[in-house]
Write a protein that holds these residues in place. Structure first.
Motif, PDB file in Angstrom:
ATOM      1  N   LEU A   2       0.864  -1.308   0.024  1.00 36.49           N
ATOM      2  CA  LEU A   2       0.019   0.037   0.039  1.00 36.49           C
ATOM      3  C   LEU A   2       0.759   1.430   0.096  1.00 36.49           C
ATOM      4  O   LEU A   2       0.542   2.392  -0.270  1.00 36.49           O
ATOM      5  CB  LEU A   2      -1.055  -0.018   1.417  1.00 36.49           C
ATOM      6  N   GLY A   3       1.946   1.181   0.537  1.00 36.56           N
ATOM      7  CA  GLY A   3       3.084   2.136   0.753  1.00 36.56           C
ATOM      8  C   GLY A   3       3.308   2.491  -0.736  1.00 36.56           C
ATOM      9  O   GLY A   3       3.707   3.640  -1.036  1.00 36.56           O
ATOM     10  N   TRP A   4       3.612   1.725  -1.646  1.00 37.43           N
ATOM     11  CA  TRP A   4       4.109   1.767  -2.764  1.00 37.43           C
ATOM     12  C   TRP A   4       3.048   2.288  -3.811  1.00 37.43           C
ATOM     13  O   TRP A   4       3.258   3.310  -4.499  1.00 37.43           O
ATOM     14  CB  TRP A   4       4.640   0.599  -3.628  1.00 37.43           C
ATOM     15  N   ALA A   5       1.793   1.955  -3.584  1.00 39.66           N
ATOM     16  CA  ALA A   5       0.673   2.642  -4.300  1.00 39.66           C
ATOM     17  C   ALA A   5       0.590   3.998  -3.950  1.00 39.66           C
ATOM     18  O   ALA A   5       0.437   4.793  -4.658  1.00 39.66           O
ATOM     19  CB  ALA A   5      -0.527   1.832  -4.116  1.00 39.66           C
ATOM     20  N   LEU A   6       0.730   4.595  -2.617  1.00 39.88           N
ATOM     21  CA  LEU A   6       0.625   5.660  -2.357  1.00 39.88           C
ATOM     22  C   LEU A   6       1.797   6.618  -2.707  1.00 39.88           C
ATOM     23  O   LEU A   6       1.623   7.727  -3.085  1.00 39.88           O
ATOM     24  CB  LEU A   6       0.609   5.833  -0.717  1.00 39.88           C
ATOM     25  N   THR A   7       2.934   6.042  -2.863  1.00 34.41           N
ATOM     26  CA  THR A   7       4.022   6.674  -3.546  1.00 34.41           C
ATOM     27  C   THR A   7       3.828   7.260  -4.767  1.00 34.41           C
ATOM     28  O   THR A   7       4.261   8.239  -5.347  1.00 34.41           O
ATOM     29  CB  THR A   7       5.344   5.889  -3.334  1.00 34.41           C
ATOM     30  N   PHE A   8       3.315   6.145  -5.757  1.00 35.40           N
ATOM     31  CA  PHE A   8       3.061   6.324  -7.011  1.00 35.40           C
ATOM     32  C   PHE A   8       2.073   7.312  -7.028  1.00 35.40           C
ATOM     33  O   PHE A   8       2.160   8.199  -8.274  1.00 35.40           O
ATOM     34  CB  PHE A   8       2.882   5.053  -7.778  1.00 35.40           C
ATOM     35  N   ALA A  28       0.095   7.284 -12.371  1.00 39.42           N
ATOM     36  CA  ALA A  28      -1.303   6.923 -11.731  1.00 39.42           C
ATOM     37  C   ALA A  28      -1.659   5.403 -11.957  1.00 39.42           C
ATOM     38  O   ALA A  28      -2.524   4.816 -11.234  1.00 39.42           O
ATOM     39  CB  ALA A  28      -2.247   7.854 -12.306  1.00 39.42           C
ATOM     40  N   GLY A  29      -1.281   4.864 -13.284  1.00 33.73           N
ATOM     41  CA  GLY A  29      -1.628   3.468 -13.625  1.00 33.73           C
ATOM     42  C   GLY A  29      -1.106   2.589 -12.747  1.00 33.73           C
ATOM     43  O   GLY A  29      -1.749   1.605 -12.127  1.00 33.73           O
ATOM     44  N   ILE A  30       0.217   2.600 -12.273  1.00 36.76           N
ATOM     45  CA  ILE A  30       0.926   1.822 -11.475  1.00 36.76           C
ATOM     46  C   ILE A  30       0.200   1.906 -10.037  1.00 36.76           C
ATOM     47  O   ILE A  30       0.138   0.934  -9.280  1.00 36.76           O
ATOM     48  CB  ILE A  30       2.436   2.198 -11.549  1.00 36.76           C
ATOM     49  N   ALA A  31      -0.064   2.905  -9.770  1.00 37.05           N
ATOM     50  CA  ALA A  31      -0.667   2.980  -8.370  1.00 37.05           C
ATOM     51  C   ALA A  31      -2.057   2.370  -8.415  1.00 37.05           C
ATOM     52  O   ALA A  31      -2.424   1.526  -7.140  1.00 37.05           O
ATOM     53  CB  ALA A  31      -0.843   4.659  -7.876  1.00 37.05           C
ATOM     54  N   LYS A  32      -2.918   2.632  -9.324  1.00 32.59           N
ATOM     55  CA  LYS A  32      -4.155   1.909  -9.395  1.00 32.59           C
ATOM     56  C   LYS A  32      -4.085   0.074  -9.279  1.00 32.59           C
ATOM     57  O   LYS A  32      -4.588  -0.426  -8.560  1.00 32.59           O
ATOM     58  CB  LYS A  32      -4.948   2.155 -10.699  1.00 32.59           C
ATOM     59  N   ILE A  33      -2.694  -0.158 -10.140  1.00 32.81           N
ATOM     60  CA  ILE A  33      -2.822  -1.625 -10.084  1.00 32.81           C
ATOM     61  C   ILE A  33      -2.165  -2.113  -8.960  1.00 32.81           C
ATOM     62  O   ILE A  33      -2.547  -3.160  -8.289  1.00 32.81           O
ATOM     63  CB  ILE A  33      -1.734  -1.903 -11.243  1.00 32.81           C
ATOM     64  N   LEU A  34      -1.414  -1.565  -8.210  1.00 32.27           N
ATOM     65  CA  LEU A  34      -0.621  -1.941  -6.704  1.00 32.27           C
ATOM     66  C   LEU A  34      -1.917  -1.906  -5.816  1.00 32.27           C
ATOM     67  O   LEU A  34      -1.968  -2.606  -4.959  1.00 32.27           O
ATOM     68  CB  LEU A  34       0.497  -0.758  -6.379  1.00 32.27           C
ATOM     69  N   PHE A  35      -2.853  -0.630  -5.769  1.00 31.34           N
ATOM     70  CA  PHE A  35      -3.817  -0.875  -5.027  1.00 31.34           C
ATOM     71  C   PHE A  35      -4.584  -1.839  -5.025  1.00 31.34           C
ATOM     72  O   PHE A  35      -5.235  -2.560  -4.149  1.00 31.34           O
ATOM     73  CB  PHE A  35      -4.639   0.740  -4.973  1.00 31.34           C
ATOM     74  N   VAL A  36      -5.218  -2.305  -6.207  1.00 32.23           N
ATOM     75  CA  VAL A  36      -6.036  -3.540  -6.465  1.00 32.23           C
ATOM     76  C   VAL A  36      -5.345  -4.812  -5.935  1.00 32.23           C
ATOM     77  O   VAL A  36      -6.024  -5.428  -5.375  1.00 32.23           O
ATOM     78  CB  VAL A  36      -6.452  -3.552  -8.035  1.00 32.23           C
TER      79      VAL A  36
END
Length: 57
Positions: A2-8, A28-36
């Motif tokens: 989740l930290g990586w998603a927030l970072t991206f 933003a795309g990377i953040a969405k993928i990591l969040f999912v």
């Protein structure tokens, strides 16, 4: 994770503010993928915990 998603997400917001559309879209795309992925892993962990008989957090 989740930290990586927030970072991206932060990188995407900063890049969008500075006008770097391609970088902002990619981050933003990377953040969405990591969040999912994080949410799916969280749900799997909760199901596994329930199957073992332990109470949810």
């Amino acid at each position: 994770m989740l930290g990586w998603a927030l970072t991206f997400l932060v990188i995407a917001l900063i890049a969008a503010a500075l006008g770097f559309g391609g970088i902002a879209g990619t981050a933003a795309g990377i953040a969405k993928i990591l969040f999912v992925v994080f949410i799916v892993l969280f749900i799997i962990a909760m199901i596994a915990r329930a199957v073992k008989g332990k109470p949810p957090l």
